[in-house]
Structure formats: C-alpha cells, structure tokens
Design an enzyme around this catalytic site. Sequence first.
Site, mmCIF file in Angstrom:
data_model
loop_
_atom_site.group_PDB
_atom_site.id
_atom_site.type_symbol
_atom_site.label_atom_id
_atom_site.label_comp_id
_atom_site.label_asym_id
_atom_site.label_seq_id
_atom_site.Cartn_x
_atom_site.Cartn_y
_atom_site.Cartn_z
ATOM 1 N N LYS A 190 -11.198 15.986 12.275
ATOM 2 C CA LYS A 190 -11.826 14.684 12.508
ATOM 3 C C LYS A 190 -12.916 14.795 13.588
ATOM 4 O O LYS A 190 -13.017 15.819 14.273
ATOM 5 C CB LYS A 190 -10.743 13.680 12.918
ATOM 6 C CG LYS A 190 -9.705 13.402 11.814
ATOM 7 C CD LYS A 190 -8.649 12.421 12.303
ATOM 8 C CE LYS A 190 -7.613 12.120 11.229
ATOM 9 N NZ LYS A 190 -6.598 11.152 11.706
ATOM 10 N N TYR A 225 -8.790 6.030 3.132
ATOM 11 C CA TYR A 225 -7.696 5.394 3.866
ATOM 12 C C TYR A 225 -7.268 4.064 3.229
ATOM 13 O O TYR A 225 -6.735 3.198 3.925
ATOM 14 C CB TYR A 225 -8.101 5.184 5.322
ATOM 15 C CG TYR A 225 -8.029 6.444 6.164
ATOM 16 C CD1 TYR A 225 -6.844 7.185 6.250
ATOM 17 C CD2 TYR A 225 -9.127 6.880 6.907
ATOM 18 C CE1 TYR A 225 -6.770 8.325 7.031
ATOM 19 C CE2 TYR A 225 -9.053 8.022 7.705
ATOM 20 C CZ TYR A 225 -7.877 8.737 7.759
ATOM 21 O OH TYR A 225 -7.787 9.864 8.550
ATOM 22 N N ASN A 283 -6.299 11.913 16.790
ATOM 23 C CA ASN A 283 -5.282 12.955 16.600
ATOM 24 C C ASN A 283 -5.800 14.188 15.867
ATOM 25 O O ASN A 283 -5.044 14.913 15.223
ATOM 26 C CB ASN A 283 -4.024 12.374 15.940
ATOM 27 C CG ASN A 283 -4.305 11.797 14.560
ATOM 28 O OD1 ASN A 283 -5.417 11.897 14.061
ATOM 29 N ND2 ASN A 283 -3.290 11.214 13.947
ATOM 30 N N HIS A 328 -6.758 15.651 9.809
ATOM 31 C CA HIS A 328 -6.160 14.971 8.651
ATOM 32 C C HIS A 328 -5.642 16.019 7.683
ATOM 33 O O HIS A 328 -6.264 17.066 7.516
ATOM 34 C CB HIS A 328 -7.186 14.105 7.908
ATOM 35 C CG HIS A 328 -6.672 13.662 6.568
ATOM 36 N ND1 HIS A 328 -5.854 12.561 6.438
ATOM 37 C CD2 HIS A 328 -6.766 14.220 5.327
ATOM 38 C CE1 HIS A 328 -5.495 12.449 5.165
ATOM 39 N NE2 HIS A 328 -6.040 13.442 4.468
ATOM 40 N N GLU A 334 -7.681 13.140 -2.711
ATOM 41 C CA GLU A 334 -8.592 13.421 -1.599
ATOM 42 C C GLU A 334 -9.563 14.553 -1.934
ATOM 43 O O GLU A 334 -10.731 14.505 -1.555
ATOM 44 C CB GLU A 334 -7.773 13.744 -0.340
ATOM 45 C CG GLU A 334 -7.036 12.504 0.170
ATOM 46 C CD GLU A 334 -5.940 12.803 1.181
ATOM 47 O OE1 GLU A 334 -5.749 13.983 1.546
ATOM 48 O OE2 GLU A 334 -5.270 11.842 1.612
HETATM 49 P P1 DAT Z 1 -1.410 10.892 9.000
HETATM 50 O O1 DAT Z 1 -2.810 11.091 9.494
HETATM 51 O O2 DAT Z 1 -0.411 11.706 9.797
HETATM 52 O O3 DAT Z 1 -1.266 11.102 7.518
HETATM 53 P P2 DAT Z 1 -1.199 8.028 8.480
HETATM 54 O O4 DAT Z 1 -1.617 8.306 7.075
HETATM 55 O O5 DAT Z 1 0.035 7.208 8.665
HETATM 56 O O6 DAT Z 1 -1.001 9.383 9.310
HETATM 57 O O7 DAT Z 1 -2.365 7.288 9.265
HETATM 58 C C1 DAT Z 1 -3.704 7.714 9.090
HETATM 59 C C2 DAT Z 1 -4.370 7.705 10.437
HETATM 60 O O8 DAT Z 1 -4.431 6.375 10.940
HETATM 61 C C3 DAT Z 1 -3.652 8.515 11.524
HETATM 62 O O9 DAT Z 1 -3.966 9.883 11.493
HETATM 63 C C4 DAT Z 1 -4.136 7.846 12.767
HETATM 64 C C5 DAT Z 1 -4.284 6.384 12.358
HETATM 65 N N1 DAT Z 1 -3.065 5.625 12.707
HETATM 66 C C6 DAT Z 1 -1.864 5.679 12.094
HETATM 67 N N2 DAT Z 1 -0.983 4.869 12.673
HETATM 68 C C7 DAT Z 1 -1.638 4.267 13.690
HETATM 69 C C8 DAT Z 1 -1.299 3.314 14.692
HETATM 70 N N3 DAT Z 1 -0.069 2.792 14.757
HETATM 71 N N4 DAT Z 1 -2.249 2.940 15.577
HETATM 72 C C9 DAT Z 1 -3.505 3.452 15.518
HETATM 73 N N5 DAT Z 1 -3.890 4.354 14.602
HETATM 74 C C10 DAT Z 1 -2.986 4.752 13.710
HETATM 75 MG MG MG Z 2 -1.826 9.976 5.867
#
Ligand code: DAT
Ligand code: MG
Length: 148
Positions: free
Chosen positions: A9, A49, A112, A115, A126
């Site tokens: 990212k 997303y 974080n 991805h 994707e």
């Molecule tokens: P991942 O990236 O581990 O697949 P995800 O699909 O649940 O996680 O979420 C996509 C992204 O969205 C994640 O990398 C960071 C952001 N995100 C997820 N939960 C969040 C939260 N509670 N607050 C802020 N950003 C969040």
């Molecule tokens: Mg995810």
Amino acid sequence: MERTFIMVKPDGVQRNLVGEIVSRFEKKGLKLVYAEMTQVTEQLASEHYAEHKDKPFFKDLVGFITSNPSFAMVWEGENAIAIGRKMMGATNPKDSEPGTIRGDFGLTVGKNVIHGSDSQESAEREIALFAGGKPFVDYEKDEDKWIY
Ligand code: DAT
Ligand code: MG
C-alpha cells in the site's frame, strides 16, 4: 498452481518496504508472475474494497489507497493465498505477530502496509481487477525442485 494478489500500500511504498516485502515472498519460495507500480484510481479502489462499502472507515480507506502509488503483484505457489495471509499478519497491527509483515512494520489499522487476497474467490476477482489483460510471465524456476 494457486495465485494470490498482493499489494504494498502507499505507506509501504513511501516507507521503502517494497524490496523487503518482495524479498520475503521470494525467500518463502513463491514465484512472482506479475508486478506493477500503480496509482490506484477511486473507481478501482471502490470496486476492490466493495465488501466494505457500508463500513464507517470506507471513505478513509479509499482516500488512503488512492493517495499515492501502490505496488501490485501476483505471486504463485502451493497454498499461495493462505501463506500470503499468514505472512501479512492480522489486519490490525496491534494483533499481528512479530515476524509477520504487519507485525514487524505496522502500527495502526489504517496504515497496515500490505494487502493480500483472503480466498480463492477474492484472489481471482482481484487479479482480474488489477492485472486483467496484462501480460503474465510464464517461466520455470530451477530452485522449484528444491521447494516442491
Ligand atoms: P485485510 O486487509 O486484512 O484483508 P479487511 O479486508 O477486513 O482486512 O479490511 C480492509 C482494510 O480496511 C484493512 O487492511 C484496513 C482497513 N480497515 C479494516 N478494518 C478497519 C477499521 N476497523 N478501522 C479502520 N480501517 C480498517
Ligand atoms: Mg480483506
């Protein structure tokens, strides 16, 4: 052979973590078949997303991922999807184990670093979204006989 979509990212690119992350996947034994430095558009981010479109963090997430270039990759290998997820670590760096990418380099869930696809279905979706129609490199690696 399974393929997974992995993307460094904008925070990871800005913090010079592309080489470190590519190196970890290479050393693991996965094979890189596609890579591109890319500026994610709002349209692409929203599709990528889409599962989070009703979440309170969606707007910030799209804003962040489109704020600067990302480094998109496709890695191939046995169980590449599950292994990629393990290497990334938990979504929130406060829960990611040391030794994982987020555990070693992340501090907050909003930034974080990486991805990775979370299932066969999302990997296919994707890869088509980011690399559909792009040239994939098909090649053999001699070291594979020492991995498989
Ligand atoms: P991942 O990236 O581990 O697949 P995800 O699909 O649940 O996680 O979420 C996509 C992204 O969205 C994640 O990398 C960071 C952001 N995100 C997820 N939960 C969040 C939260 N509670 N607050 C802020 N950003 C969040
Ligand atoms: Mg995810």
